[in-house]
Design a protein around this motif. Structure first.
Motif, PDB file in Angstrom:
ATOM      1  N   LEU A  28      94.332  78.880 -31.580  1.00 46.25           N
ATOM      2  CA  LEU A  28      94.655  77.910 -32.623  1.00 46.25           C
ATOM      3  C   LEU A  28      95.671  76.872 -32.144  1.00 46.25           C
ATOM      4  O   LEU A  28      96.037  76.835 -30.973  1.00 46.25           O
ATOM      5  CB  LEU A  28      95.098  78.652 -33.875  1.00 46.25           C
ATOM      6  CG  LEU A  28      94.002  79.592 -34.437  1.00 46.25           C
ATOM      7  CD1 LEU A  28      94.463  80.281 -35.703  1.00 46.25           C
ATOM      8  CD2 LEU A  28      92.695  78.849 -34.678  1.00 46.25           C
TER       9      LEU A  28
ATOM     10  N   VAL B  21      86.651  79.992 -31.522  1.00 42.13           N
ATOM     11  CA  VAL B  21      87.304  78.854 -32.173  1.00 42.13           C
ATOM     12  C   VAL B  21      88.433  78.380 -31.270  1.00 42.13           C
ATOM     13  O   VAL B  21      89.285  79.176 -30.869  1.00 42.13           O
ATOM     14  CB  VAL B  21      87.869  79.256 -33.553  1.00 42.13           C
ATOM     15  CG1 VAL B  21      88.559  78.063 -34.214  1.00 42.13           C
ATOM     16  CG2 VAL B  21      86.774  79.818 -34.441  1.00 42.13           C
TER      17      VAL B  21
ATOM     18  N   ASN C  61      97.403  82.746 -32.304  1.00 37.77           N
ATOM     19  CA  ASN C  61      97.663  81.882 -33.448  1.00 37.77           C
ATOM     20  C   ASN C  61      98.571  80.704 -33.075  1.00 37.77           C
ATOM     21  O   ASN C  61      98.978  80.541 -31.923  1.00 37.77           O
ATOM     22  CB  ASN C  61      98.257  82.712 -34.590  1.00 37.77           C
ATOM     23  CG  ASN C  61      97.758  82.269 -35.954  1.00 37.77           C
ATOM     24  OD1 ASN C  61      97.644  81.079 -36.222  1.00 37.77           O
ATOM     25  ND2 ASN C  61      97.470  83.224 -36.818  1.00 37.77           N
TER      26      ASN C  61
ATOM     27  N   LEU D 167      91.117  78.027 -40.214  1.00 36.03           N
ATOM     28  CA  LEU D 167      89.916  77.972 -39.380  1.00 36.03           C
ATOM     29  C   LEU D 167      88.997  76.822 -39.779  1.00 36.03           C
ATOM     30  O   LEU D 167      88.391  76.174 -38.918  1.00 36.03           O
ATOM     31  CB  LEU D 167      89.172  79.303 -39.460  1.00 36.03           C
ATOM     32  CG  LEU D 167      89.867  80.479 -38.773  1.00 36.03           C
ATOM     33  CD1 LEU D 167      89.159  81.783 -39.118  1.00 36.03           C
ATOM     34  CD2 LEU D 167      89.915  80.286 -37.264  1.00 36.03           C
TER      35      LEU D 167
ATOM     36  N   VAL E 222      82.693  84.108 -37.975  1.00 33.92           N
ATOM     37  CA  VAL E 222      84.088  84.201 -37.538  1.00 33.92           C
ATOM     38  C   VAL E 222      84.818  85.088 -38.536  1.00 33.92           C
ATOM     39  O   VAL E 222      84.676  84.906 -39.752  1.00 33.92           O
ATOM     40  CB  VAL E 222      84.763  82.814 -37.477  1.00 33.92           C
ATOM     41  CG1 VAL E 222      86.251  82.961 -37.144  1.00 33.92           C
ATOM     42  CG2 VAL E 222      84.083  81.919 -36.453  1.00 33.92           C
TER      43      VAL E 222
ATOM     44  N   HIS F  76      94.104  82.242 -43.706  1.00 38.76           N
ATOM     45  CA  HIS F  76      93.588  82.112 -42.338  1.00 38.76           C
ATOM     46  C   HIS F  76      92.242  81.394 -42.335  1.00 38.76           C
ATOM     47  O   HIS F  76      91.947  80.622 -41.411  1.00 38.76           O
ATOM     48  CB  HIS F  76      93.473  83.491 -41.689  1.00 38.76           C
ATOM     49  CG  HIS F  76      93.256  83.443 -40.214  1.00 38.76           C
ATOM     50  ND1 HIS F  76      94.170  82.903 -39.337  1.00 38.76           N
ATOM     51  CD2 HIS F  76      92.213  83.859 -39.448  1.00 38.76           C
ATOM     52  CE1 HIS F  76      93.710  82.989 -38.102  1.00 38.76           C
ATOM     53  NE2 HIS F  76      92.522  83.559 -38.142  1.00 38.76           N
TER      54      HIS F  76
ATOM     55  N   LEU G 203      82.203  82.222 -42.479  1.00 40.87           N
ATOM     56  CA  LEU G 203      83.528  82.821 -42.354  1.00 40.87           C
ATOM     57  C   LEU G 203      83.582  84.085 -43.203  1.00 40.87           C
ATOM     58  O   LEU G 203      83.122  84.087 -44.348  1.00 40.87           O
ATOM     59  CB  LEU G 203      84.616  81.855 -42.818  1.00 40.87           C
ATOM     60  CG  LEU G 203      84.752  80.525 -42.075  1.00 40.87           C
ATOM     61  CD1 LEU G 203      85.934  79.737 -42.635  1.00 40.87           C
ATOM     62  CD2 LEU G 203      84.919  80.737 -40.578  1.00 40.87           C
TER      63      LEU G 203
ATOM     64  N   GLN H 114      89.846  83.390 -31.079  1.00 43.36           N
ATOM     65  CA  GLN H 114      90.402  82.235 -31.784  1.00 43.36           C
ATOM     66  C   GLN H 114      91.676  81.776 -31.078  1.00 43.36           C
ATOM     67  O   GLN H 114      92.631  82.545 -30.957  1.00 43.36           O
ATOM     68  CB  GLN H 114      90.723  82.612 -33.230  1.00 43.36           C
ATOM     69  CG  GLN H 114      89.525  83.127 -34.004  1.00 43.36           C
ATOM     70  CD  GLN H 114      89.900  83.690 -35.357  1.00 43.36           C
ATOM     71  OE1 GLN H 114      90.912  83.294 -35.949  1.00 43.36           O
ATOM     72  NE2 GLN H 114      89.099  84.614 -35.864  1.00 43.36           N
TER      73      GLN H 114
ATOM     74  N   THR I  47      90.376  73.775 -38.233  1.00 44.77           N
ATOM     75  CA  THR I  47      90.159  73.772 -36.786  1.00 44.77           C
ATOM     76  C   THR I  47      88.705  73.485 -36.444  1.00 44.77           C
ATOM     77  O   THR I  47      88.404  72.668 -35.563  1.00 44.77           O
ATOM     78  CB  THR I  47      90.585  75.128 -36.194  1.00 44.77           C
ATOM     79  OG1 THR I  47      91.972  75.356 -36.492  1.00 44.77           O
ATOM     80  CG2 THR I  47      90.389  75.156 -34.686  1.00 44.77           C
TER      81      THR I  47
ATOM     82  N   ALA J 229      87.741  85.729 -40.571  1.00 41.99           N
ATOM     83  CA  ALA J 229      88.810  84.850 -41.059  1.00 41.99           C
ATOM     84  C   ALA J 229      89.886  85.656 -41.779  1.00 41.99           C
ATOM     85  O   ALA J 229      90.325  85.314 -42.876  1.00 41.99           O
ATOM     86  CB  ALA J 229      88.221  83.783 -41.978  1.00 41.99           C
TER      87      ALA J 229
END
Length: 217
Positions: A116, A96, A134, A16, A67, A12, A6, A114, A19, A69
């Motif tokens: 989420l 993600v 998000n 992650l 990723v 954030h 990350l 991403q 997740t 982040a």
């Protein structure tokens, strides 16, 4: 098994990590952040191993993917820069997806996206690379989200909206159908966007109005 580093160690990143813990094909093996006060500590059990200048070394230590982040409203340029640096060092962007995300099978998704918790992404949507959808954000049919954009928690895009590269759609904001929002725009939290927004603008309010035209670097 994807070995993921990350890039960024703020809030954030913690989202992650939570997740990715549900993804049995991925393992977060380290975090990079330029804040030296964080070096050597663990965040949710994951070590902060150094700053961004450590990117050339993480591959030799087993990392295969990365990723970004970082999710702040004014950090789109940084997210793009770090994404490109990580690619240059041979790492692969990892996507993600939270198990509770509701995603149509009829969308187009770039690398490093991403999606989420409890977000909704409906049919015909395009999400380009390194974009963030998000928590509980809604993207309705046929929207086009360009690279490095961030759709913040509980933002709602009606059908046919286009969001430019590096744009931040703020917390709880609403965008009317078929609106075009230019690149590197910030839409303030709670704004209601009823008209097209030119690039490099900041818009706030109900209805959303520009408060500043950002300087182009």
């Amino acid at each position: 098994m994807k070995k993921i580093v990350l890039i960024g160690a703020g809030g954030h990143a913690r989202v992650l990590i939570d997740t990715l813990s549900a993804d049995k094909t991925a393992e977060v093996c380290g975090i990079l952040d330029n804040n030296r006060d964080l070096w050597g500590i663990d965040i949710h059990g994951i070590p902060v191993i150094g700053g961004d200048d450590f990117l050339p070394k993480v591959g030799s230590q087993g990392a295969t993917h990365f990723v970004i982040a970082i999710g702040g409203a004014k950090q789109a340029a940084l997210r793009l820069k770090l994404y490109e640096i990580a690619l240059q060092h041979g790492l692969t962007p990892a996507s993600v997806q939270h198990p509770s995300a509701i995603i149509s099978p009829r969308i187009k998704v770039g690398e490093g996206v991403q999606a989420l918790a409890q977000c909704v992404i409906n049919t015909g949507v395009t999400l380009q690379e390194n974009s963030i959808v998000n928590t509980s954000a809604i993207i309705e049919h046929d929207c086009f989200i360009e690279a490095h954009a961030h759709i913040a928690p509980r933002a709602c895009l009606a059908g046919g909206v286009r969001v430019g590269e590096g744009t931040h759609i703020g917390l709880g904001s609403i965008v009317k159908e078929n609106i075009t929002i230019g690149k590197q725009v910030v839409v303030g939290a709670g704004a209601v966007v009823l008209n097209n927004v030119p690039a490099h603008s900041v818009v706030v309010g109900v209805p959303a109005k520009p408060i500043v035209h950002k300087e182009v670097a």
